[in-house]
Design an enzyme around this catalytic site. Structure first.
Site, PDB file in Angstrom:
ATOM      1  N   ASP A  31       0.775  -1.256   0.000  1.00 53.65           N
ATOM      2  CA  ASP A  31       0.000   0.000   0.000  1.00 53.65           C
ATOM      3  C   ASP A  31       0.805   1.306   0.000  1.00 53.65           C
ATOM      4  O   ASP A  31       1.814   1.417   0.699  1.00 53.65           O
ATOM      5  CB  ASP A  31      -0.852   0.107   1.270  1.00 53.65           C
ATOM      6  CG  ASP A  31      -1.577  -1.154   1.637  1.00 53.65           C
ATOM      7  OD1 ASP A  31      -1.546  -2.125   0.874  1.00 53.65           O
ATOM      8  OD2 ASP A  31      -2.185  -1.163   2.718  1.00 53.65           O
ATOM      9  N   GLU A  81     -10.486  -2.300   4.629  1.00 51.44           N
ATOM     10  CA  GLU A  81      -9.128  -1.802   4.862  1.00 51.44           C
ATOM     11  C   GLU A  81      -8.965  -0.419   4.215  1.00 51.44           C
ATOM     12  O   GLU A  81      -9.737  -0.036   3.337  1.00 51.44           O
ATOM     13  CB  GLU A  81      -8.096  -2.757   4.245  1.00 51.44           C
ATOM     14  CG  GLU A  81      -8.135  -4.165   4.825  1.00 51.44           C
ATOM     15  CD  GLU A  81      -7.062  -5.090   4.271  1.00 51.44           C
ATOM     16  OE1 GLU A  81      -6.424  -5.788   5.068  1.00 51.44           O
ATOM     17  OE2 GLU A  81      -6.859  -5.119   3.043  1.00 51.44           O
TER      18      GLU A  81
HETATM   19  C1  FRU Z   1      -3.975  -3.513   2.812  1.00 55.87           C
HETATM   20  C2  FRU Z   1      -3.320  -3.967   4.100  1.00 55.87           C
HETATM   21  C3  FRU Z   1      -3.652  -3.019   5.228  1.00 55.87           C
HETATM   22  C4  FRU Z   1      -2.506  -3.212   6.175  1.00 55.87           C
HETATM   23  C5  FRU Z   1      -1.357  -3.427   5.226  1.00 55.87           C
HETATM   24  C6  FRU Z   1      -0.294  -4.353   5.723  1.00 55.87           C
HETATM   25  O1  FRU Z   1      -3.341  -3.973   1.679  1.00 55.87           O
HETATM   26  O2  FRU Z   1      -3.718  -5.289   4.392  1.00 55.87           O
HETATM   27  O3  FRU Z   1      -4.910  -3.238   5.812  1.00 55.87           O
HETATM   28  O4  FRU Z   1      -2.302  -2.115   7.002  1.00 55.87           O
HETATM   29  O5  FRU Z   1      -1.904  -3.938   4.031  1.00 55.87           O
HETATM   30  O6  FRU Z   1       0.819  -4.296   4.908  1.00 55.87           O
END
Ligand code: FRU
Length: 485
Positions: A25, A201
């Site tokens: 992300d 998320e």
């Molecule tokens: C989304 C996610 C978030 C988390 C991160 C971990 O892709 O699963 O919810 O904070 O990636 O890398």
């Protein structure tokens, strides 16, 4: 800092990717003192998801990025999961001696704890080059939620306080604060509305003018939905429009049908930049160009993960509906050069011109007037004898599509290969497609950002052919421009 950039045949030319190793992300997107900051979920010791840090890069034009040292590393409270960053202009935190400074708000993730996720903050007095974690971390905890993460924070001018939108299981919670340190629960949103295919998320919440009219502002809530084995699309992002009073988000419709931001497979966990100056006024978004379904198995070497092209988001009335529109940021136009421009030539003639081209990374802008007797039309991209990625419009199905079944290497995951499409009834006037093709991706923006398809592809380096196709009739009125990127 000297950093080795690991290059392979799939390394994007005009999309952001980490110098090496794993990325997911985008995080902490903030504009400050002439720089766009891009932090990202980063495992610096491997090309798989692992102990997650915040990697860091900056840019002045959203196209060329300078890699900077890691901003935040895991500590005794856990890994550094996703989050956001803001400029604390009025030093509400008291961290900056009365001056403005940067504050990052992120999730501490520690699978060993019962409360495995909590929200923490860190601050930087030197334009994001170094960060100090706040001593009193965490600043938000929960006894209720196991999945409790990805804080996106913004200043809410009407109530003169900070608002945090946080993913909580399969809803989002809103919190507010005078100083980014003490937070009060405001409300929860999401039950019985939208997609609940998987965990929610990476939310984002921001106001946009409707059709550019500042007196008609609406709030847009983006929510990414994780991957579940039985959901063939894997992870993807939905959005809602509504109203925010600083504490509660009220959707425009109580039971909105699910609205997907992107109809391809590879745009996830995207969020927008904070603090873009008012004179600019844009809401700029970037997403992680992958999918949890197969993110750990894509065939790149030495690096893994790229971002979408930065996109400007606007809210527009189209065909009687209020929709979120995405267009590549205008800065893209500065890095392209016109290669071919044609109008109204027969398909055969256009293909004679294209036949001589060896094209790897480019943009195509094409406008058609869909006539009678046409079944489908579009382009075959990155072709070789065995390979092609097909992107176009099917008149028969009223749908924009990308077919990556024969796009190159597809066998690293059973769900990678396939055709992805989105219904888009033809506009009476014309139909426009804008395609961005990089070494391992294709992005389609149809009818000026109304429908978007973002897909990864892994063609061989020698698959440099390009052709136009039109099933049904040889000649249709069209205009084509091709730019090198
Ligand atoms: C989304 C996610 C978030 C988390 C991160 C971990 O892709 O699963 O919810 O904070 O990636 O890398």
């Amino acid at each position: 800092m000297l950093q080795t950039i690991k290059v392979d045949k799939y390394r994007p030319k005009f999309h952001f990717s980490p110098a090496s190793e794993w990325m997911n992300d985008p995080n902490g997107l903030v504009y400050f003192d002439g720089e766009y900051h891009l932090f990202y979920q980063h495992h610096p010791y491997g090309t798989d998801f692992g102990p997650i840090h915040w990697g860091h890069a900056v840019s002045r034009d959203l196209m060329t990025w300078e890699h900077l040292p890691i901003a935040l590393a895991p500590d005794e409270k856990g890994m550094i999961f996703s989050g956001s960053a803001v400029v604390d202009w009025n030093d509400t935190t008291g961290f900056f001696g009365g001056k403005p400074g940067l504050v990052a708000i992120f999730t501490h993730h520690n699978p060993g704890l019962t409360r495995k996720e909590s929200q923490s903050i860190a601050y930087s007095k030197d334009c994001g080059r170094t960060w100090i974690k706040y001593r009193g971390n965490p600043v938000v905890t929960s006894d209720t939620y196991h999945d409790f993460r990805d804080p996106k924070v913004f200043w809410h001018e009407e109530t003169k306080r900070w608002v945090m939108v946080l993913a909580c299981g399969q809803t989002v919670c809103l919190y507010y604060s005078p100083n980014l340190i003490e937070w009060t629960f405001g409300s929860e949103f999401g039950e019985g509305i939208g997609s609940h295919d998987a965990v929610w998320e990476c939310p984002d919440l921001f106001a946009l003018s409707l059709d550019g009219d500042r007196t008609q502002r609406k709030w847009v809530l983006l929510v990414s939905i994780g991957n579940e084995p039985h959901i063939k699309e894997g992870s993807r992002t939905q959005y809602f429009t509504g109203h925010l009073d600083g504490r509660t988000f009220i959707p425009d419709e109580a039971s909105q049908t699910v609205r997907w931001l992107d109809h391809g497979r590879d745009n996830y966990a995207g969020v927008s930049w904070s603090d873009i100056p008012e004179e600019d006024g844009r809401r700029i978004y970037i997403g992680w160009m992958s999918n949890w379904k197969y993110a750990n198995t894509t065939p790149t070497e030495g690096w893994r993960g790229a971002m979408t092209i930065p996109r400007e988001l606007t809210l527009e009335s189209r065909n009687g509906e209020t929709v979120l529109i995405q267009r590549p940021v205008r800065e893209l136009e500065k890095i392209r050069t016109l290669l071919i421009e044609t109008e109204g030539e027969a398909v055969n003639e256009l293909n004679l011109v294209l036949k001589d081209q060896q094209l790897e990374t480019y943009e195509i802008v094409v406008e058609f007037k869909p006539g009678e007797g046409i079944d489908s039309f579009g382009f075959k991209l990155r072709t070789s004898e065995q390979e092609e990625t097909v992107a176009g419009y099917s008149v028969k199905d009223s749908a924009v599509f990308v077919d990556r079944t024969r796009s190159g290497t597809v066998d690293f995951h059973e769900h990678f290969s396939g055709k992805h499409q989105a219904i888009m009834p033809p506009d009476q006037q014309s139909l426009q497609l804008r395609l961005l093709v990089d070494r391992s991706s294709v992005e389609v923006f149809a009818n000026d950002g109304l429908v978007v398809i973002t897909d990864l592809i892994y063609p061989s380096s020698s698959a440099l052919g390009l052709s136009f196709f039109c099933n049904g009739k040889n000649e249709i009125p069209y205009q084509v421009r091709i730019y090198k990127l």
